[in-house]
Motif scaffolding. Structure first.
Motif, PDB file in Angstrom:
ATOM      1  N   ASN A 192      -0.582   6.276  15.624  1.00 15.83           N
ATOM      2  CA  ASN A 192      -0.966   7.871  15.658  1.00 15.83           C
ATOM      3  C   ASN A 192      -2.144   8.127  14.565  1.00 15.83           C
ATOM      4  O   ASN A 192      -2.305   7.559  13.534  1.00 15.83           O
ATOM      5  N   ASN A 193      -2.815   9.229  14.959  1.00 15.37           N
ATOM      6  CA  ASN A 193      -3.893   9.775  14.236  1.00 15.37           C
ATOM      7  C   ASN A 193      -3.118  10.186  12.891  1.00 15.37           C
ATOM      8  O   ASN A 193      -2.187  10.807  12.909  1.00 15.37           O
ATOM      9  N   GLY A 194      -3.932   9.901  11.858  1.00 17.65           N
ATOM     10  CA  GLY A 194      -3.449  10.437  10.433  1.00 17.65           C
ATOM     11  C   GLY A 194      -2.376   9.618   9.851  1.00 17.65           C
ATOM     12  O   GLY A 194      -1.672  10.142   8.769  1.00 17.65           O
ATOM     13  N   SER A 195      -1.993   8.490  10.530  1.00 15.63           N
ATOM     14  CA  SER A 195      -0.868   7.544   9.837  1.00 15.63           C
ATOM     15  C   SER A 195      -0.913   7.261   8.644  1.00 15.63           C
ATOM     16  O   SER A 195      -0.115   7.029   7.854  1.00 15.63           O
ATOM     17  N   ILE A 196      -2.019   6.872   8.269  1.00 18.45           N
ATOM     18  CA  ILE A 196      -2.541   6.492   6.824  1.00 18.45           C
ATOM     19  C   ILE A 196      -2.012   5.100   6.330  1.00 18.45           C
ATOM     20  O   ILE A 196      -2.741   4.319   5.865  1.00 18.45           O
ATOM     21  N   VAL A 197      -0.683   4.660   6.407  1.00 14.05           N
ATOM     22  CA  VAL A 197      -0.082   3.425   5.841  1.00 14.05           C
ATOM     23  C   VAL A 197      -0.323   2.419   6.685  1.00 14.05           C
ATOM     24  O   VAL A 197       0.015   2.272   8.004  1.00 14.05           O
ATOM     25  N   ARG A 198      -0.723   1.379   6.114  1.00 14.73           N
ATOM     26  CA  ARG A 198      -0.683  -0.043   6.552  1.00 14.73           C
ATOM     27  C   ARG A 198       0.094  -1.131   5.595  1.00 14.73           C
ATOM     28  O   ARG A 198      -0.184  -0.886   4.403  1.00 14.73           O
ATOM     29  N   VAL A 199       0.999  -1.807   6.012  1.00 18.37           N
ATOM     30  CA  VAL A 199       1.535  -2.935   5.498  1.00 18.37           C
ATOM     31  C   VAL A 199       1.191  -4.243   5.974  1.00 18.37           C
ATOM     32  O   VAL A 199       1.122  -4.669   7.380  1.00 18.37           O
ATOM     33  N   ASP A 200       0.933  -5.217   4.960  1.00 20.54           N
ATOM     34  CA  ASP A 200       0.294  -6.438   5.385  1.00 20.54           C
ATOM     35  C   ASP A 200       1.749  -7.467   4.808  1.00 20.54           C
ATOM     36  O   ASP A 200       1.739  -7.203   3.461  1.00 20.54           O
ATOM     37  N   LYS A 201       2.192  -8.507   5.309  1.00 18.37           N
ATOM     38  CA  LYS A 201       2.805  -9.406   4.808  1.00 18.37           C
ATOM     39  C   LYS A 201       1.850 -10.373   4.144  1.00 18.37           C
ATOM     40  O   LYS A 201       0.990 -10.794   4.732  1.00 18.37           O
ATOM     41  N   VAL A 202       2.237 -10.774   2.888  1.00 21.07           N
ATOM     42  CA  VAL A 202       1.366 -11.685   2.040  1.00 21.07           C
ATOM     43  C   VAL A 202       2.102 -13.033   1.516  1.00 21.07           C
ATOM     44  O   VAL A 202       3.351 -12.837   1.592  1.00 21.07           O
ATOM     45  N   GLY A 203       1.306 -14.130   1.402  1.00 18.55           N
ATOM     46  CA  GLY A 203       2.202 -15.326   1.047  1.00 18.55           C
ATOM     47  C   GLY A 203       2.729 -15.942   1.934  1.00 18.55           C
ATOM     48  O   GLY A 203       2.416 -16.210   3.249  1.00 18.55           O
ATOM     49  N   THR A 258       4.444  -7.728  -0.043  1.00 17.85           N
ATOM     50  CA  THR A 258       3.321  -7.261   0.848  1.00 17.85           C
ATOM     51  C   THR A 258       2.225  -6.550  -0.043  1.00 17.85           C
ATOM     52  O   THR A 258       2.432  -6.203  -1.039  1.00 17.85           O
ATOM     53  N   ASP A 259       1.199  -6.399   0.886  1.00 14.60           N
ATOM     54  CA  ASP A 259       0.137  -5.286   0.501  1.00 14.60           C
ATOM     55  C   ASP A 259       0.790  -4.011   1.052  1.00 14.60           C
ATOM     56  O   ASP A 259       0.518  -4.035   2.366  1.00 14.60           O
ATOM     57  N   VAL A 260       0.541  -2.865   0.388  1.00 15.31           N
ATOM     58  CA  VAL A 260       0.778  -1.467   1.181  1.00 15.31           C
ATOM     59  C   VAL A 260      -0.772  -0.778   0.959  1.00 15.31           C
ATOM     60  O   VAL A 260      -1.270  -0.845  -0.323  1.00 15.31           O
ATOM     61  N   SER A 261      -1.394  -0.516   1.934  1.00 20.63           N
ATOM     62  CA  SER A 261      -2.666   0.177   2.012  1.00 20.63           C
ATOM     63  C   SER A 261      -2.636   1.584   2.309  1.00 20.63           C
ATOM     64  O   SER A 261      -1.769   2.109   3.093  1.00 20.63           O
ATOM     65  N   PHE A 262      -3.240   2.692   1.630  1.00 12.57           N
ATOM     66  CA  PHE A 262      -3.363   4.034   2.232  1.00 12.57           C
ATOM     67  C   PHE A 262      -4.831   4.469   2.587  1.00 12.57           C
ATOM     68  O   PHE A 262      -5.717   4.263   1.799  1.00 12.57           O
ATOM     69  N   ASP A 263      -5.002   4.843   3.894  1.00 12.81           N
ATOM     70  CA  ASP A 263      -6.366   5.184   4.358  1.00 12.81           C
ATOM     71  C   ASP A 263      -6.523   6.657   4.052  1.00 12.81           C
ATOM     72  O   ASP A 263      -6.066   7.571   4.798  1.00 12.81           O
ATOM     73  N   PHE A 300      -2.208  -1.666  -2.550  1.00 12.39           N
ATOM     74  CA  PHE A 300      -1.396  -2.026  -4.010  1.00 12.39           C
ATOM     75  C   PHE A 300      -0.984  -3.364  -3.398  1.00 12.39           C
ATOM     76  O   PHE A 300      -0.125  -3.383  -2.304  1.00 12.39           O
ATOM     77  N   SER A 301      -1.119  -4.516  -4.288  1.00  9.88           N
ATOM     78  CA  SER A 301      -0.747  -5.811  -3.673  1.00  9.88           C
ATOM     79  C   SER A 301       0.450  -6.239  -4.356  1.00  9.88           C
ATOM     80  O   SER A 301       1.056  -5.461  -5.714  1.00  9.88           O
ATOM     81  N   GLY A 302       1.255  -7.072  -3.710  1.00 10.63           N
ATOM     82  CA  GLY A 302       2.664  -7.715  -4.426  1.00 10.63           C
ATOM     83  C   GLY A 302       3.712  -6.572  -4.548  1.00 10.63           C
ATOM     84  O   GLY A 302       4.591  -6.895  -5.313  1.00 10.63           O
ATOM     85  N   VAL A 303       3.819  -5.971  -3.264  1.00 11.53           N
ATOM     86  CA  VAL A 303       5.018  -4.849  -3.345  1.00 11.53           C
ATOM     87  C   VAL A 303       6.133  -5.421  -2.542  1.00 11.53           C
ATOM     88  O   VAL A 303       5.900  -5.953  -1.477  1.00 11.53           O
ATOM     89  N   ASP A 304       7.293  -5.577  -3.060  1.00  8.92           N
ATOM     90  CA  ASP A 304       8.451  -6.218  -2.457  1.00  8.92           C
ATOM     91  C   ASP A 304       9.475  -4.990  -2.214  1.00  8.92           C
ATOM     92  O   ASP A 304      10.253  -4.822  -3.196  1.00  8.92           O
ATOM     93  N   PHE A 305       9.458  -4.357  -1.291  1.00  5.89           N
ATOM     94  CA  PHE A 305      10.438  -3.282  -0.840  1.00  5.89           C
ATOM     95  C   PHE A 305      11.714  -3.764  -0.763  1.00  5.89           C
ATOM     96  O   PHE A 305      12.106  -4.912  -0.184  1.00  5.89           O
ATOM     97  N   SER A 306      12.722  -2.834  -0.829  1.00 10.24           N
ATOM     98  CA  SER A 306      14.192  -3.058  -0.673  1.00 10.24           C
ATOM     99  C   SER A 306      14.663  -1.993   0.560  1.00 10.24           C
ATOM    100  O   SER A 306      14.092  -0.961   0.440  1.00 10.24           O
TER     101      SER A 306
END
Length: 374
Positions: free
Chosen positions: A205-216, A266-271, A315-321
């Motif tokens: 979707n346009n303007g969704s902003i957030v991307r999450v990437d699994k790391v490690g 995870t890495d959490v990114s905001f565009d 923001f790197s190394g984010v481990d959500f619950s």
């Protein structure tokens, strides 16, 4: 499309609308000789440069009282009634263009090729009515894989290949659901029965902003998920939203995550493209509020240390619950005279940053040059 000019099924675009069509015009026996009918979306439902999930469900019968139902992103947009039996046809299937012949709305028999992409075609041959739960499983798989939000005009929850709910948009957040966080839904995860492994995702979707990437390490366990959606709040920062004492401003928009098993780091990114927020990484923070906070960020965890690549901060190394909320802090708290910030352009204090020369503090009677702005 599949079929010829006398019998077949098709999905096509005309004058900005999405159509599904069905017909079997020859008299070939019981349940035959039902003419062409179609169902279409309303104006504004289809946009260019946008991905969709389109489902055509054929349920004909020998008494010509059956139906063809059309779905867009999981929501029915029309039903063709009076449907009989679709008899055999030797023509093949055309994807993006006619294989040989077809029949369209207003009696047309030709159409231009589709100028776009088709990611997957899934065909299920069920005798009798197709189970809605089966359709939900397929559409959930496609929605997560391609970042397409299922139509939430009325709640459509996301399920895994076993039919178990992994993102419940039918239940309010106050009792553990995601009813208020049903915009821009996306996710990463692993589902072996669907041959699905996805380690990076952002809503289309346009303007969704957030991307999450699994790391490690890879996602090592079947049926592991991290999905998220937002409340549709503004992306213009303000100071009135709940926030920790160290944060001055944040985005009103809030996201909530659903986790099954453990995704891990995870890495959490905001565009931030087009939001006018600047690219000074030290201004920004990731704010994470607990499952039971009901999106009150007063006691949220503050994650700093984000890094910019262009207009994207990560923001790197984010481990959500499971059930946590997150948003973006856009300015740390700053002290101002009387805590008045709006319009403040200059603040000089005689007891702070008054220098005689260079970095030598001025003493009584000396010339002050320079005098630091607070």
């Amino acid at each position: 499309e599949q079929g010829s000019q006398t019998r077949g099924l098709n999905v096509f675009l005309s004058a900005g609308l999405l159509y599904v069509g069905a017909y079997n015009t020859p008299s070939e026996g019981t349940g035959s000789n039902w003419g062409f009918s179609s169902a279409s979306t309303s104006g504004g439902d289809i946009a260019t440069e946008t991905e969709y999930i389109v489902t055509l469900e054929f349920n004909g019968n020998t008494s010509s009282s059956g139906t063809v139902t059309a779905y867009l992103n999981g929501r029915s947009f029309g039903t063709i009634s009076g449907v009989g039996v679709l008899f055999d046809d030797t023509d093949g299937i055309g994807l993006g263009n006619q294989n040989s012949q077809s029949l369209y709305d207003a009696g047309a028999t030709t159409a231009d090729p589709f100028d776009g992409s088709i990611a997957e075609l899934i065909y299920c041959d069920n005798i009798g009515t197709f189970d809605p739960a089966q359709r939900n499983r397929i559409e959930s798989y496609l929605a997560v894989k391609y970042g397409i939000t299922l139509d939430q005009g009325s709640p459509i929850s996301y399920v895994n290949s076993n039919g178990n709910t992994i993102f419940n948009t039918a239940t309010a957040a106050a009792i553990g659901g995601y009813l208020e966080y049903n915009r821009d839904i996306a996710g990463i995860g692993r589902d072996d029965d669907s041959e699905f492994i996805q380690t990076s995702s952002q809503s289309e979707n346009n303007g969704s902003i957030v991307r999450v990437d699994k790391v490690g390490a890879a996602i090592g366990t079947d049926d592991t998920w991290l999905l998220w959606g937002n409340d549709g709040g503004s992306t213009t920062p303000n100071r009135t939203e709940t926030k920790p004492e160290t944060i001055n401003e944040r985005l009103p928009r809030v996201w909530r995550v659903a986790e099954e098993n453990a995704i891990g780091s995870t890495d959490v990114s905001f565009d931030l493209s087009g939001l006018g927020l600047g690219t000074n990484a030290s201004d920004f923070s990731l704010l994470i509020a607990g499952n039971s906070s009901n999106a009150d960020f007063s006691s949220a965890t503050v994650v700093s240390g984000g890094t910019f690549n262009g207009d994207v901060i990560t923001f790197s190394g984010v481990d959500f619950s499971d059930g946590q909320y997150f948003t973006l802090g856009t300015q740390f708290f700053i002290c101002t005279p009387g805590n008045v910030q709006d319009g403040l352009a200059l603040w000089l204090k005689a007891d702070a940053e008054t220098y005689n020369t260079g970095t030598t503090a001025a003493t009584n009677g000396q010339t002050v040059e320079p005098w630091g702005d607070q």
